[in-house]
Scaffold this motif. Sequence first.
Motif, short mmCIF file in Angstrom:
data_model
loop_
_atom_site.label_atom_id
_atom_site.label_comp_id
_atom_site.label_asym_id
_atom_site.label_seq_id
_atom_site.Cartn_x
_atom_site.Cartn_y
_atom_site.Cartn_z
N LEU A 38 -2.89 -2.15 -1.31
CA LEU A 38 -1.69 -2.65 -0.64
C LEU A 38 -1.21 -1.70 0.45
O LEU A 38 -1.28 -0.49 0.32
N GLY A 39 -0.68 -2.31 1.50
CA GLY A 39 -0.07 -1.52 2.57
C GLY A 39 0.26 -2.41 3.74
O GLY A 39 -0.23 -3.53 3.84
N PRO A 40 1.09 -1.92 4.65
CA PRO A 40 1.44 -2.70 5.84
C PRO A 40 0.21 -2.95 6.70
O PRO A 40 -0.81 -2.27 6.58
N ASN A 41 0.30 -3.93 7.60
CA ASN A 41 -0.76 -4.11 8.58
C ASN A 41 -0.92 -2.82 9.38
O ASN A 41 0.06 -2.22 9.81
N GLY A 42 -2.17 -2.38 9.56
CA GLY A 42 -2.43 -1.14 10.28
C GLY A 42 -2.41 0.11 9.42
O GLY A 42 -2.55 1.22 9.93
N ALA A 43 -2.26 -0.05 8.10
CA ALA A 43 -2.17 1.12 7.22
C ALA A 43 -3.52 1.76 6.94
O ALA A 43 -3.59 2.90 6.46
N GLY A 44 -4.63 1.05 7.20
CA GLY A 44 -5.96 1.60 6.93
C GLY A 44 -6.75 0.82 5.90
O GLY A 44 -7.88 1.20 5.57
N LYS A 45 -6.20 -0.30 5.41
CA LYS A 45 -6.87 -1.06 4.36
C LYS A 45 -8.24 -1.58 4.81
O LYS A 45 -9.25 -1.38 4.13
N THR A 46 -8.26 -2.26 5.96
CA THR A 46 -9.51 -2.87 6.42
C THR A 46 -10.53 -1.80 6.77
O THR A 46 -11.74 -1.98 6.53
N MET A 194 0.82 -8.70 1.22
CA MET A 194 1.72 -9.66 0.57
C MET A 194 2.04 -9.18 -0.85
O MET A 194 1.34 -9.49 -1.80
N LEU A 195 3.11 -8.42 -0.96
CA LEU A 195 3.40 -7.74 -2.21
C LEU A 195 3.72 -8.70 -3.35
O LEU A 195 3.29 -8.50 -4.48
N ALA A 196 4.47 -9.74 -3.06
CA ALA A 196 4.85 -10.67 -4.13
C ALA A 196 3.61 -11.34 -4.72
O ALA A 196 3.50 -11.51 -5.94
N GLU A 197 2.66 -11.69 -3.88
CA GLU A 197 1.44 -12.32 -4.38
C GLU A 197 0.59 -11.35 -5.18
O GLU A 197 0.04 -11.69 -6.22
N ALA A 302 8.97 -1.22 -5.81
CA ALA A 302 8.14 -0.07 -6.16
C ALA A 302 7.52 0.54 -4.91
O ALA A 302 7.42 1.76 -4.77
N PHE A 303 7.09 -0.31 -3.98
CA PHE A 303 6.52 0.19 -2.73
C PHE A 303 7.55 1.04 -1.99
O PHE A 303 7.27 2.14 -1.52
N ILE A 304 8.77 0.52 -1.87
CA ILE A 304 9.83 1.25 -1.17
C ILE A 304 10.14 2.55 -1.89
O ILE A 304 10.35 3.59 -1.28
N HIS A 305 10.14 2.50 -3.23
CA HIS A 305 10.42 3.69 -4.03
C HIS A 305 9.37 4.77 -3.77
O HIS A 305 9.70 5.94 -3.59
N ILE A 306 8.10 4.38 -3.71
CA ILE A 306 7.00 5.34 -3.57
C ILE A 306 6.93 5.87 -2.15
O ILE A 306 6.70 7.06 -1.92
N THR A 307 7.13 4.99 -1.15
CA THR A 307 6.95 5.41 0.23
C THR A 307 8.24 5.90 0.88
O THR A 307 8.23 6.37 2.01
N GLY A 308 9.34 5.75 0.17
CA GLY A 308 10.63 6.12 0.75
C GLY A 308 11.08 5.17 1.84
O GLY A 308 11.84 5.51 2.72
N GLY A 309 10.58 3.94 1.77
CA GLY A 309 10.95 2.93 2.76
C GLY A 309 9.74 2.52 3.54
O GLY A 309 9.39 1.37 3.63
N GLY A 310 9.00 3.50 4.08
CA GLY A 310 7.74 3.20 4.74
C GLY A 310 7.90 2.29 5.94
O GLY A 310 8.97 2.12 6.50
N THR A 311 6.80 1.71 6.32
CA THR A 311 6.78 0.75 7.42
C THR A 311 7.17 -0.61 6.88
O THR A 311 6.74 -0.96 5.80
N PRO A 312 7.96 -1.38 7.60
CA PRO A 312 8.33 -2.70 7.08
C PRO A 312 7.11 -3.53 6.72
O PRO A 312 6.12 -3.52 7.44
N ILE A 313 7.22 -4.23 5.60
CA ILE A 313 6.11 -5.05 5.11
C ILE A 313 6.48 -6.50 5.21
O ILE A 313 7.60 -6.89 4.93
N ALA A 314 5.51 -7.33 5.61
CA ALA A 314 5.76 -8.78 5.71
C ALA A 314 5.89 -9.37 4.32
O ALA A 314 5.29 -8.89 3.39
#
Length: 314
Positions: A38-46, A194-197, A302-314
């Motif tokens: 999991l991560g925002p677009n451009g985070a390095g997943k692909t 897509m965190l909810a999914e 949980a994502f916000i908790h771990i990243t401290g907010g991080g990059t906005p996620i869709a």
Amino acid sequence: MERESVLEIENLSKAFGKRWVVQGVSLAVRPGEVFGFLGPNGAGKTTVIKMIMGFLTPDSGRILLNGFDREKQYEKAMERIGGIVENPEMYKEFSGRRNLELYARLHKGVAPARIDEVVRLVGMEQRIEDKVKKYSLGMKQRLGVAQALLHKPNILILDEPTNGLDPAGIRELRDILKTLAHEQQVAVMVSSHMLAEMELMCDRVGIIENGVLRGVMDVSELLHEVAGQEVFIYELDNVPKALTLLHTYSAGEGQPCVVQTHDERTVTLALPRAQLPAVSRLLAAETGLLGLHAKQNTLEDAFIHITGGGTPIA
């Protein structure tokens, strides 16, 4: 006893020019689980997935597939891996079955009975003789999964497989992947923003941000991680004034954490329930409290908790 990992990534890094897009990523995926990356677009997943699949070469680190080093023992390592990176390639004028027959020629020992088996597995018996150009996006994704499974891989890698699917298509794909993992012991790795999914699909997740892996946990553990605080949604007359008040309150008596402002009338806070009365009284007196309700902790929290907010996620 923990199951032996069939995919291991050790200290993986990759740069494009002077920009590091993946830095020191290490993780493992086990048979019988759906692992969410999991991560925002451009985070390095692909980029990580392309390195696993052999489309990119790491600058450092190594990848082990069923115990074989992908760089040093490429053919052995890739024997039992299947995947879809971006959109699966298909001949649109041919039927779904004909596409599978052609793809089967790329692998040794794929019998016609195996084609029927994967068609049943992805629930395409009624449509497999239709031309691919008549398929919905969800049907094409199903066919792509069937194609990736033809040679009986024990590792399945999917990059953003739910992109563009409607809710019914997402649910169908989710059920297929969970069946593969939990009933056939395939190690499934799925990347998504897509965190909810992913919360509904995955057994464990790894969170990547700006190319750095921030944590790997069971989904239940991640949700427990934020359980010390509860999430509350406030509807207010004056959100800017509320944010100023909360900043002052945080510096003094308490520690409410502003998770998100949704619009000009709504703000979400994560804070211990014991602080709820004081915060609510403050906001009611100064900003016009219109409504308040509790929200169950989610993977997004949980994502916000771990990243401290991080990059906005869709």
